[in-house]
Design a protein around this motif. Structure first.
Motif, PDB file in Angstrom:
ATOM      1  N   LYS A 276      31.186  42.910   5.845  1.00 18.43           N
ATOM      2  CA  LYS A 276      32.634  42.730   5.859  1.00 18.43           C
ATOM      3  C   LYS A 276      33.152  42.615   7.297  1.00 18.43           C
ATOM      4  CE  LYS A 276      35.072  45.453   3.211  1.00 18.43           C
ATOM      5  NZ  LYS A 276      35.509  46.695   2.510  1.00 18.43           N
ATOM      6  N   THR A 277      32.593  43.415   8.205  1.00 21.86           N
ATOM      7  CA  THR A 277      32.998  43.359   9.609  1.00 21.86           C
ATOM      8  C   THR A 277      32.664  42.003  10.209  1.00 21.86           C
ATOM      9  OG1 THR A 277      32.655  45.749   9.861  1.00 21.86           O
ATOM     10  CG2 THR A 277      32.703  44.440  11.873  1.00 21.86           C
ATOM     11  N   LEU A 278      31.486  41.504   9.895  1.00 18.09           N
ATOM     12  CA  LEU A 278      31.056  40.227  10.444  1.00 18.09           C
ATOM     13  C   LEU A 278      31.866  39.065   9.851  1.00 18.09           C
ATOM     14  CD1 LEU A 278      29.133  39.194  12.493  1.00 18.09           C
ATOM     15  CD2 LEU A 278      27.326  39.100  10.781  1.00 18.09           C
ATOM     16  N   LEU A 279      32.180  39.128   8.555  1.00 15.88           N
ATOM     17  CA  LEU A 279      33.025  38.098   7.945  1.00 15.88           C
ATOM     18  C   LEU A 279      34.422  38.096   8.573  1.00 15.88           C
ATOM     19  CD1 LEU A 279      32.138  38.424   4.137  1.00 15.88           C
ATOM     20  CD2 LEU A 279      31.508  36.553   5.680  1.00 15.88           C
ATOM     21  N   LEU A 280      34.931  39.279   8.869  1.00 14.60           N
ATOM     22  CA  LEU A 280      36.247  39.378   9.515  1.00 14.60           C
ATOM     23  C   LEU A 280      36.201  38.760  10.910  1.00 14.60           C
ATOM     24  CD1 LEU A 280      39.155  40.359   9.684  1.00 14.60           C
ATOM     25  CD2 LEU A 280      38.288  42.623  10.366  1.00 14.60           C
ATOM     26  N   TRP A 281      35.113  38.988  11.653  1.00 18.40           N
ATOM     27  CA  TRP A 281      34.975  38.399  12.992  1.00 18.40           C
ATOM     28  C   TRP A 281      35.020  36.869  12.903  1.00 18.40           C
ATOM     29  CZ3 TRP A 281      31.344  35.140  15.243  1.00 18.40           C
ATOM     30  CH2 TRP A 281      31.411  35.003  16.637  1.00 18.40           C
ATOM     31  N   LEU A 284      38.563  35.653  12.171  1.00 16.49           N
ATOM     32  CA  LEU A 284      39.443  35.720  13.341  1.00 16.49           C
ATOM     33  C   LEU A 284      39.120  34.630  14.360  1.00 16.49           C
ATOM     34  CD1 LEU A 284      39.594  39.602  13.820  1.00 16.49           C
ATOM     35  CD2 LEU A 284      41.386  38.107  12.904  1.00 16.49           C
ATOM     36  N   GLN A 285      37.850  34.199  14.439  1.00 21.67           N
ATOM     37  CA  GLN A 285      37.500  33.106  15.341  1.00 21.67           C
ATOM     38  C   GLN A 285      38.138  31.801  14.879  1.00 21.67           C
ATOM     39  OE1 GLN A 285      35.706  34.042  18.163  1.00 21.67           O
ATOM     40  NE2 GLN A 285      36.018  36.000  17.099  1.00 21.67           N
ATOM     41  N   LEU A 286      38.278  31.646  13.571  1.00 22.95           N
ATOM     42  CA  LEU A 286      38.787  30.391  13.016  1.00 22.95           C
ATOM     43  C   LEU A 286      40.286  30.406  12.760  1.00 22.95           C
ATOM     44  CD1 LEU A 286      35.924  29.774  10.414  1.00 22.95           C
ATOM     45  CD2 LEU A 286      36.159  28.777  12.695  1.00 22.95           C
ATOM     46  N   ASN A 287      40.921  31.547  12.944  1.00 23.64           N
ATOM     47  CA  ASN A 287      42.366  31.685  12.713  1.00 23.64           C
ATOM     48  C   ASN A 287      43.008  32.374  13.917  1.00 23.64           C
ATOM     49  OD1 ASN A 287      42.850  30.940   9.598  1.00 23.64           O
ATOM     50  ND2 ASN A 287      40.911  32.045   9.782  1.00 23.64           N
ATOM     51  N   HIS A 288      43.208  31.605  14.974  1.00 24.25           N
ATOM     52  CA  HIS A 288      43.669  32.176  16.245  1.00 24.25           C
ATOM     53  C   HIS A 288      45.109  32.692  16.196  1.00 24.25           C
ATOM     54  CE1 HIS A 288      40.041  30.725  18.214  1.00 24.25           C
ATOM     55  NE2 HIS A 288      40.227  29.537  17.660  1.00 24.25           N
ATOM     56  N   LYS A 289      45.889  32.182  15.267  1.00 23.28           N
ATOM     57  CA  LYS A 289      47.294  32.599  15.219  1.00 23.28           C
ATOM     58  C   LYS A 289      47.476  33.941  14.521  1.00 23.28           C
ATOM     59  CE  LYS A 289      49.192  27.900  15.342  1.00 23.28           C
ATOM     60  NZ  LYS A 289      50.044  26.901  14.647  1.00 23.28           N
ATOM     61  N   ILE A 290      46.475  34.382  13.796  1.00 15.91           N
ATOM     62  CA  ILE A 290      46.563  35.676  13.109  1.00 15.91           C
ATOM     63  C   ILE A 290      46.562  36.798  14.153  1.00 15.91           C
ATOM     64  CG2 ILE A 290      45.419  37.249  11.497  1.00 15.91           C
ATOM     65  CD1 ILE A 290      46.559  34.865  10.106  1.00 15.91           C
ATOM     66  N   GLN A 291      47.559  37.661  14.129  1.00 11.83           N
ATOM     67  CA  GLN A 291      47.692  38.728  15.121  1.00 11.83           C
ATOM     68  C   GLN A 291      47.562  40.125  14.529  1.00 11.83           C
ATOM     69  OE1 GLN A 291      47.758  38.131  18.399  1.00 11.83           O
ATOM     70  NE2 GLN A 291      47.576  35.951  17.853  1.00 11.83           N
ATOM     71  N   THR A 292      47.341  40.209  13.221  1.00 16.02           N
ATOM     72  CA  THR A 292      47.111  41.506  12.581  1.00 16.02           C
ATOM     73  C   THR A 292      45.862  41.402  11.724  1.00 16.02           C
ATOM     74  OG1 THR A 292      48.546  40.897  10.720  1.00 16.02           O
ATOM     75  CG2 THR A 292      49.564  42.128  12.539  1.00 16.02           C
ATOM     76  N   VAL A 293      45.207  42.519  11.500  1.00 15.73           N
ATOM     77  CA  VAL A 293      43.980  42.526  10.705  1.00 15.73           C
ATOM     78  C   VAL A 293      44.328  42.281   9.239  1.00 15.73           C
ATOM     79  CG1 VAL A 293      41.992  43.893   9.972  1.00 15.73           C
ATOM     80  CG2 VAL A 293      42.851  44.089  12.319  1.00 15.73           C
ATOM     81  N   VAL A 295      43.778  41.936   5.076  1.00 15.44           N
ATOM     82  CA  VAL A 295      43.022  42.683   4.068  1.00 15.44           C
ATOM     83  C   VAL A 295      41.796  41.875   3.689  1.00 15.44           C
ATOM     84  CG1 VAL A 295      45.043  43.881   3.184  1.00 15.44           C
ATOM     85  CG2 VAL A 295      44.403  41.661   2.200  1.00 15.44           C
ATOM     86  N   HIS A 296      40.814  42.523   3.120  1.00 15.80           N
ATOM     87  CA  HIS A 296      39.547  41.866   2.814  1.00 15.80           C
ATOM     88  C   HIS A 296      39.731  40.705   1.839  1.00 15.80           C
ATOM     89  CE1 HIS A 296      35.289  41.336   2.360  1.00 15.80           C
ATOM     90  NE2 HIS A 296      35.296  41.677   1.077  1.00 15.80           N
ATOM     91  N   GLU A 297      40.656  40.835   0.906  1.00 17.26           N
ATOM     92  CA  GLU A 297      40.893  39.774  -0.080  1.00 17.26           C
ATOM     93  C   GLU A 297      41.369  38.483   0.589  1.00 17.26           C
ATOM     94  OE1 GLU A 297      40.423  43.467  -1.988  1.00 17.26           O
ATOM     95  OE2 GLU A 297      41.817  42.924  -0.368  1.00 17.26           O
ATOM     96  N   THR A 298      42.109  38.605   1.689  1.00 18.59           N
ATOM     97  CA  THR A 298      42.561  37.422   2.430  1.00 18.59           C
ATOM     98  C   THR A 298      41.384  36.693   3.062  1.00 18.59           C
ATOM     99  OG1 THR A 298      44.700  38.463   2.895  1.00 18.59           O
ATOM    100  CG2 THR A 298      44.055  36.608   4.293  1.00 18.59           C
ATOM    101  N   VAL A 299      40.457  37.462   3.582  1.00 15.04           N
ATOM    102  CA  VAL A 299      39.250  36.879   4.192  1.00 15.04           C
ATOM    103  C   VAL A 299      38.434  36.146   3.130  1.00 15.04           C
ATOM    104  CG1 VAL A 299      37.112  37.383   5.432  1.00 15.04           C
ATOM    105  CG2 VAL A 299      39.207  38.660   5.978  1.00 15.04           C
ATOM    106  N   ALA A 301      39.498  34.886   0.282  1.00 12.95           N
ATOM    107  CA  ALA A 301      40.229  33.704  -0.168  1.00 12.95           C
ATOM    108  C   ALA A 301      40.079  32.557   0.823  1.00 12.95           C
ATOM    109  CB  ALA A 301      41.703  34.054  -0.367  1.00 12.95           C
ATOM    110  N   PHE A 302      40.033  32.872   2.110  1.00 15.07           N
ATOM    111  CA  PHE A 302      39.879  31.837   3.133  1.00 15.07           C
ATOM    112  C   PHE A 302      38.550  31.114   2.979  1.00 15.07           C
ATOM    113  CE2 PHE A 302      38.100  30.767   7.331  1.00 15.07           C
ATOM    114  CZ  PHE A 302      39.012  29.793   7.730  1.00 15.07           C
ATOM    115  N   PHE A 303      37.470  31.856   2.800  1.00 13.21           N
ATOM    116  CA  PHE A 303      36.166  31.217   2.694  1.00 13.21           C
ATOM    117  C   PHE A 303      35.983  30.508   1.350  1.00 13.21           C
ATOM    118  CE2 PHE A 303      35.161  34.444   6.015  1.00 13.21           C
ATOM    119  CZ  PHE A 303      34.828  33.544   7.016  1.00 13.21           C
ATOM    120  N   LYS A 304      36.652  30.981   0.318  1.00 14.35           N
ATOM    121  CA  LYS A 304      36.604  30.296  -0.978  1.00 14.35           C
ATOM    122  C   LYS A 304      37.268  28.924  -0.924  1.00 14.35           C
ATOM    123  CE  LYS A 304      36.508  34.351  -4.025  1.00 14.35           C
ATOM    124  NZ  LYS A 304      37.273  35.146  -5.023  1.00 14.35           N
ATOM    125  N   SER A 305      38.157  28.741   0.065  1.00 15.30           N
ATOM    126  CA  SER A 305      38.898  27.481   0.154  1.00 15.30           C
ATOM    127  C   SER A 305      38.066  26.335   0.717  1.00 15.30           C
ATOM    128  CB  SER A 305      40.146  27.684   1.033  1.00 15.30           C
ATOM    129  OG  SER A 305      39.771  27.923   2.391  1.00 15.30           O
TER     130      SER A 305
END
Length: 507
Positions: A276-281, A284-293, A295-299, A301-305
């Motif tokens: 989960k930590t590595l997926l979050l990293w 964050l590399q691919l979403n530079h505008k995100i400024q807050t951590v 939730v895991h469900e958001t991460v 959903a991003f990869f499912k897209s």
């Protein structure tokens, strides 16, 4: 400024220098009697004027010793400055004894001495004699010299450079943590070793999620292995429990992350937590505008897209990240829910997931034997406890192929702890039903386990490590066979990062 460090070829023979027939190795030219400098140059057939024009041929450190010895316990000079340093668009007034603490300024001064006086030999000898006697008043007046230093390092600011110069005069100038990178860079350019090491020590003690990236890159830039190693060790312990919960995770360089993931000392609560930590990293590399951590469900959903035709790691955006995910022990993810999650996000190649599924199937079919796992150090299932100050006891329940274990830490007194694991029955009072309601339960009375318990904690800037040997033991349900060897820890450090690694060998 271009620093001159010519590489003189080492010679094996020795030379006699001066009328006293003192032996000197060539690589230690002019070692010792600086007042006999001109005599030594004559004995070696070296032109002293040329030596002054090329200060790298001088043993600057010997001159520094003379001045530093007389600088101890002395007040700041009140007299007029005799050297003007032009740098960073400003002029800095300095005094000769103080500037010799900097090898760079010492070389600039000696070059200016050679060019600005008619007899640099006599000027230097008179200067040295006065300071050897410890009487600055005896030093004859010398023409005020102007030296210039060009700095191209973007880390050096005027405030940081001023702090570095102030340290030429005062031994314990307060350094703000916000300025320490600039002071370190300034000390590196000035070749001011004592200040440089003080900054390194300060940075090693100031590691946190917001500083880890810059301090690590500074260690790499200035080739300070002590600092880079400290950053790596700190991140091995704090990647999952601390950095992985903050937006600063984005800043971790991929090269540093790869090193940490490969380390056998890496701490994690379990393999899925590390994933989960590595997926979050990656998120964050691919979403530079995100400024807050998120939730895991958001991460997820991003990869499912992403397109379903190929997994993320097979696509252009993910291929460079494959080495990171090869460091994971995916066979350590054993909960069906978590495995389903991996399949649905289409992140891993199908072959990876099929291999993990096949390994789980064969282990269950063979009573838990992990035929696919051989090396405890690199393939073991790993679990962790973060033992904080408020705990007197702390434990977690884990389930692997129908076998249930409790990993536990106990605080005996203010500096004494023990960590161990023990096998438990799923019918034991207080056992969480969620661990077995949707999973297998083994009825085998004995389970052969190969394990190691490790604990690490930070004390006065240094990591203490405690560990058992690699132990192979049959775990039953009754005492004493249900309990592992205990790792006993004596330390004042807190928190303690306790790691439990084990495999089920063929039994």
């Amino acid at each position: 400024m271009k620093m001159l460090h010519p590489q003189h070829k080492a010679r094996l023979e020795r030379r006699m220098v001066g009328s006293t027939n003192r032996w000197r190795f060539p690589r230690e030219a002019f070692f010792g009697d600086l007042l006999g400098l001109s005599q030594m140059c004559k004995a070696l057939n070296v032109d002293f004027e040329e030596v002054l024009k090329n200060p790298d041929r001088l043993c600057i450190s010997q001159i520094q010793k003379i001045f530093s010895g007389n600088l101890k316990n002395k007040t700041i000079p009140s007299g007029e400055a005799d050297v003007i340093l032009t740098c960073l668009g400003s002029k800095w007034e300095l005094h000769q004894p103080q500037l010799f603490q900097s090898e760079t300024l010492a070389k600039l001064f000696l070059m200016a001495l050679a060019q600005g006086t008619t007899s640099p030999t006599k000027e230097l000898e008179r200067l040295l004699r006065a300071h050897l006697r410890g009487n600055v008043k005896e030093r004859p007046p010398i023409k005020k010299m102007i030296i210039s230093l060009k700095i191209n390092d973007p880390l050096v600011t005027k405030v940081a450079f001023a702090t570095a110069l102030k340290n030429l005069y005062l031994s314990k100038v307060e350094i703000n943590m916000n300025d320490v990178l600039g002071v370190l860079a300034s000390a590196h350019i000035l070749q001011f070793s004592s200040l440089f090491q003080r900054c390194v020590a300060m940075m090693m003690n100031g590691l946190m999620p917001s500083t880890i990236k810059d301090f690590y890159l500074a260690g790499c830039k200035y080739k300070e292995a002590q600092l880079t190693t400290a950053c790596e060790k700190w991140l091995e312990m704090n990647l999952v429990p601390l950095v992985g919960t903050q937006i600063h995770l984005r800043k971790i360089p991929q090269e540093l992350l790869h090193k940490v993931l490969r380390s056998p000392r890496l701490f994690t609560f379990n393999e899925f937590h590390l994933l989960k930590t590595l997926l979050l990293w990656v998120f964050l590399q691919l979403n530079h505008k995100i400024q807050t951590v998120p939730v895991h469900e958001t991460v997820l959903a991003f990869f499912k897209s992403f397109p379903k035709k190929h997994s993320f790691l097979d696509q252009d955006a993910g291929q460079s990240l494959v080495p990171l995910f090869l460091c994971l022990r995916l066979h350590g993810i054993i909960k069906g829910k978590n495995l389903e999650e991996l399949r649905h996000i289409n992140f891993f190649p199908e072959s990876w997931l099929m291999r993990v599924t096949a390994n789980h199937y064969h282990a269950l079919e063979n009573g838990g034997d992990m035929v696919h796992v051989k090396d405890l150090a690199t393939q073991a299932m790993r679990f962790g406890l973060l033992f904080n100050q408020e705990y007197t006891t702390h434990s977690e329940m884990i389930a692997v192929y129908g076998f249930f274990f409790e990993i536990k830490g106990i605080k005996h007194d203010t500096t004494s702890y023990s960590f161990y694991m023990q096998r438990v029955k799923h019918t034991d009072l207080g056992f969480p039903s969620l661990l077995y309601e949707h999973g297998p339960v083994s009825l085998r009375t004995e389970r052969l386990v190969k394990y190691e318990i490790r604990a690490q904690t930070l004390v006065d800037g240094k990591w203490q490590e405690f560990r058992t040997n690699q132990i192979t033991q049959k775990f039953g349900f009754a005492k004493p066979s249900c309990k592992s060897h205990a790792l006993k820890v004596q330390t004042v450090g807190i928190p303690i990062y306790a790691s439990f690694s084990f495999i089920f060998p063929t039994s």
